[in-house]
Write a protein that holds these residues in place. Structure first.
Motif, PDB file in Angstrom:
ATOM      1  N   ARG A  17      44.434  48.517  48.241  1.00 32.83           N
ATOM      2  CA  ARG A  17      45.011  47.289  47.685  1.00 32.83           C
ATOM      3  C   ARG A  17      46.392  47.014  48.290  1.00 32.83           C
ATOM      4  O   ARG A  17      46.748  45.869  48.552  1.00 32.83           O
ATOM      5  CB  ARG A  17      45.127  47.395  46.167  1.00 32.83           C
ATOM      6  N   VAL A  18      47.159  48.045  48.550  1.00 38.02           N
ATOM      7  CA  VAL A  18      48.482  47.892  49.176  1.00 38.02           C
ATOM      8  C   VAL A  18      48.341  47.281  50.564  1.00 38.02           C
ATOM      9  O   VAL A  18      49.136  46.429  50.959  1.00 38.02           O
ATOM     10  CB  VAL A  18      49.198  49.262  49.260  1.00 38.02           C
ATOM     11  N   LEU A  19      47.301  47.671  51.289  1.00 37.56           N
ATOM     12  CA  LEU A  19      47.098  47.153  52.637  1.00 37.56           C
ATOM     13  C   LEU A  19      46.677  45.692  52.639  1.00 37.56           C
ATOM     14  O   LEU A  19      46.809  45.014  53.650  1.00 37.56           O
ATOM     15  CB  LEU A  19      46.024  47.973  53.363  1.00 37.56           C
ATOM     16  N   ALA A  20      46.172  45.217  51.521  1.00 42.78           N
ATOM     17  CA  ALA A  20      45.738  43.824  51.441  1.00 42.78           C
ATOM     18  C   ALA A  20      46.921  42.863  51.520  1.00 42.78           C
ATOM     19  O   ALA A  20      46.759  41.719  51.927  1.00 42.78           O
ATOM     20  CB  ALA A  20      44.943  43.588  50.164  1.00 42.78           C
ATOM     21  N   ALA A  21      48.088  43.310  51.141  1.00 41.47           N
ATOM     22  CA  ALA A  21      49.275  42.455  51.165  1.00 41.47           C
ATOM     23  C   ALA A  21      49.865  42.357  52.567  1.00 41.47           C
ATOM     24  O   ALA A  21      50.232  41.274  53.027  1.00 41.47           O
ATOM     25  CB  ALA A  21      50.319  42.967  50.192  1.00 41.47           C
ATOM     26  N   ARG A  39      44.155  39.069  54.203  1.00 36.21           N
ATOM     27  CA  ARG A  39      45.556  38.877  53.818  1.00 36.21           C
ATOM     28  C   ARG A  39      45.924  37.408  53.657  1.00 36.21           C
ATOM     29  O   ARG A  39      46.961  37.094  53.088  1.00 36.21           O
ATOM     30  CB  ARG A  39      46.469  39.549  54.833  1.00 36.21           C
ATOM     31  N   GLN A  40      45.089  36.534  54.143  1.00 38.21           N
ATOM     32  CA  GLN A  40      45.344  35.101  53.996  1.00 38.21           C
ATOM     33  C   GLN A  40      44.718  34.543  52.713  1.00 38.21           C
ATOM     34  O   GLN A  40      44.942  33.386  52.378  1.00 38.21           O
ATOM     35  CB  GLN A  40      44.826  34.363  55.223  1.00 38.21           C
ATOM     36  N   MET A  41      43.949  35.373  52.016  1.00 40.38           N
ATOM     37  CA  MET A  41      43.314  34.943  50.762  1.00 40.38           C
ATOM     38  C   MET A  41      44.283  35.091  49.591  1.00 40.38           C
ATOM     39  O   MET A  41      45.272  35.799  49.679  1.00 40.38           O
ATOM     40  CB  MET A  41      42.096  35.819  50.467  1.00 40.38           C
ATOM     41  N   LYS A  42      43.942  34.441  48.501  1.00 38.55           N
ATOM     42  CA  LYS A  42      44.697  34.606  47.267  1.00 38.55           C
ATOM     43  C   LYS A  42      44.412  35.997  46.703  1.00 38.55           C
ATOM     44  O   LYS A  42      43.348  36.565  46.954  1.00 38.55           O
ATOM     45  CB  LYS A  42      44.286  33.538  46.253  1.00 38.55           C
ATOM     46  N   PRO A  43      45.351  36.582  45.948  1.00 38.78           N
ATOM     47  CA  PRO A  43      45.166  37.942  45.428  1.00 38.78           C
ATOM     48  C   PRO A  43      43.842  38.159  44.691  1.00 38.78           C
ATOM     49  O   PRO A  43      43.182  39.179  44.884  1.00 38.78           O
ATOM     50  CB  PRO A  43      46.356  38.134  44.493  1.00 38.78           C
ATOM     51  N   ARG A  44      43.434  37.216  43.888  1.00 44.68           N
ATOM     52  CA  ARG A  44      42.176  37.381  43.152  1.00 44.68           C
ATOM     53  C   ARG A  44      40.981  37.439  44.101  1.00 44.68           C
ATOM     54  O   ARG A  44      40.064  38.242  43.927  1.00 44.68           O
ATOM     55  CB  ARG A  44      41.999  36.249  42.140  1.00 44.68           C
ATOM     56  N   GLU A  45      40.992  36.583  45.118  1.00 41.85           N
ATOM     57  CA  GLU A  45      39.914  36.589  46.114  1.00 41.85           C
ATOM     58  C   GLU A  45      39.888  37.909  46.874  1.00 41.85           C
ATOM     59  O   GLU A  45      38.821  38.418  47.200  1.00 41.85           O
ATOM     60  CB  GLU A  45      40.080  35.427  47.085  1.00 41.85           C
ATOM     61  N   ARG A  46      41.068  38.436  47.175  1.00 39.48           N
ATOM     62  CA  ARG A  46      41.133  39.744  47.863  1.00 39.48           C
ATOM     63  C   ARG A  46      40.455  40.823  47.040  1.00 39.48           C
ATOM     64  O   ARG A  46      39.674  41.619  47.558  1.00 39.48           O
ATOM     65  CB  ARG A  46      42.590  40.161  48.079  1.00 39.48           C
ATOM     66  N   GLN A  48      38.242  40.517  44.699  1.00 42.57           N
ATOM     67  CA  GLN A  48      36.798  40.279  44.640  1.00 42.57           C
ATOM     68  C   GLN A  48      36.125  40.762  45.919  1.00 42.57           C
ATOM     69  O   GLN A  48      35.047  41.354  45.879  1.00 42.57           O
ATOM     70  CB  GLN A  48      36.509  38.798  44.399  1.00 42.57           C
ATOM     71  N   TRP A  49      36.751  40.522  47.059  1.00 41.44           N
ATOM     72  CA  TRP A  49      36.219  40.983  48.341  1.00 41.44           C
ATOM     73  C   TRP A  49      36.131  42.502  48.363  1.00 41.44           C
ATOM     74  O   TRP A  49      35.101  43.066  48.711  1.00 41.44           O
ATOM     75  CB  TRP A  49      37.100  40.455  49.474  1.00 41.44           C
ATOM     76  N   PHE A  50      37.225  43.169  47.980  1.00 42.14           N
ATOM     77  CA  PHE A  50      37.236  44.630  47.916  1.00 42.14           C
ATOM     78  C   PHE A  50      36.168  45.157  46.953  1.00 42.14           C
ATOM     79  O   PHE A  50      35.535  46.167  47.222  1.00 42.14           O
ATOM     80  CB  PHE A  50      38.604  45.164  47.474  1.00 42.14           C
ATOM     81  N   SER A  51      35.973  44.468  45.867  1.00 39.74           N
ATOM     82  CA  SER A  51      35.011  44.918  44.853  1.00 39.74           C
ATOM     83  C   SER A  51      33.581  44.911  45.363  1.00 39.74           C
ATOM     84  O   SER A  51      32.742  45.664  44.868  1.00 39.74           O
ATOM     85  CB  SER A  51      35.107  44.045  43.603  1.00 39.74           C
ATOM     86  N   ARG A  52      33.301  44.096  46.348  1.00 39.04           N
ATOM     87  CA  ARG A  52      31.949  44.026  46.912  1.00 39.04           C
ATOM     88  C   ARG A  52      31.684  45.110  47.963  1.00 39.04           C
ATOM     89  O   ARG A  52      30.535  45.317  48.343  1.00 39.04           O
ATOM     90  CB  ARG A  52      31.703  42.651  47.503  1.00 39.04           C
ATOM     91  N   LEU A  53      32.720  45.773  48.446  1.00 38.90           N
ATOM     92  CA  LEU A  53      32.527  46.795  49.481  1.00 38.90           C
ATOM     93  C   LEU A  53      32.001  48.093  48.873  1.00 38.90           C
ATOM     94  O   LEU A  53      32.395  48.480  47.788  1.00 38.90           O
ATOM     95  CB  LEU A  53      33.849  47.076  50.203  1.00 38.90           C
ATOM     96  N   ASP A  54      31.129  48.759  49.624  1.00 41.56           N
ATOM     97  CA  ASP A  54      30.643  50.062  49.156  1.00 41.56           C
ATOM     98  C   ASP A  54      31.576  51.164  49.661  1.00 41.56           C
ATOM     99  O   ASP A  54      32.537  50.904  50.403  1.00 41.56           O
ATOM    100  CB  ASP A  54      29.199  50.306  49.581  1.00 41.56           C
TER     101      ASP A  54
END
Length: 82
Positions: A17-21, A39-46, A48-54
Motif C-alpha cells: 500500500r505504501v508503494l501505491a502512493a 499511482r494515478q488512480m484515486k486511493p479507493r480505486e488503488r 480495489q485493484w490491490f484487493s483483486r490481486l492474488d
C-alpha cells in the motif's frame, strides 16, 4: 491452509500500500514501474485493484520493488545514479 494464504496476502497488500502512493526511492512515479498507472488512480480505486490481486501477483510486485530499490541504491552508492 487457506487462512495462512489469506493472512500472507493481507500482509503483502498492507506492505505494498505504501508503494501505491510513490516510489520509495525519490518519492516519484517512474514511468517504467509496474505501479505507474495505479499511482494515478484515486486511493479507493488503488485499494480495489490491490484487493483483486492474488498472492502470486502480490509476491511478484513485492519482489520487483525490492530488486528495483536495491538496484537504485547500489547505483547511487557507486556513483552511477542521478
Amino acid at each position: 491452509m487457506k487462512t495462512v494464504t489469506h493472512a500472507r496476502s493481507t500482509a503483502l497488500r498492507d506492505q505494498l500500500r505504501v508503494l501505491a502512493a510513490a516510489c520509495p526511492f525519490g518519492e516519484d512515479n517512474p514511468g517504467d514501474c509496474p505501479l505507474f498507472m495505479l499511482r494515478q488512480m484515486k486511493p479507493r480505486e488503488r485499494w480495489q485493484w490491490f484487493s483483486r490481486l492474488d498472492e502470486a501477483d502480490l509476491s511478484y510486485l513485492a519482489a520487483y520493488h525490492h530488486i528495483c530499490l536495491t538496484t537504485k541504491v547500489r547505483m547511487m552508492a557507486s556513483g552511477d545514479g542521478n
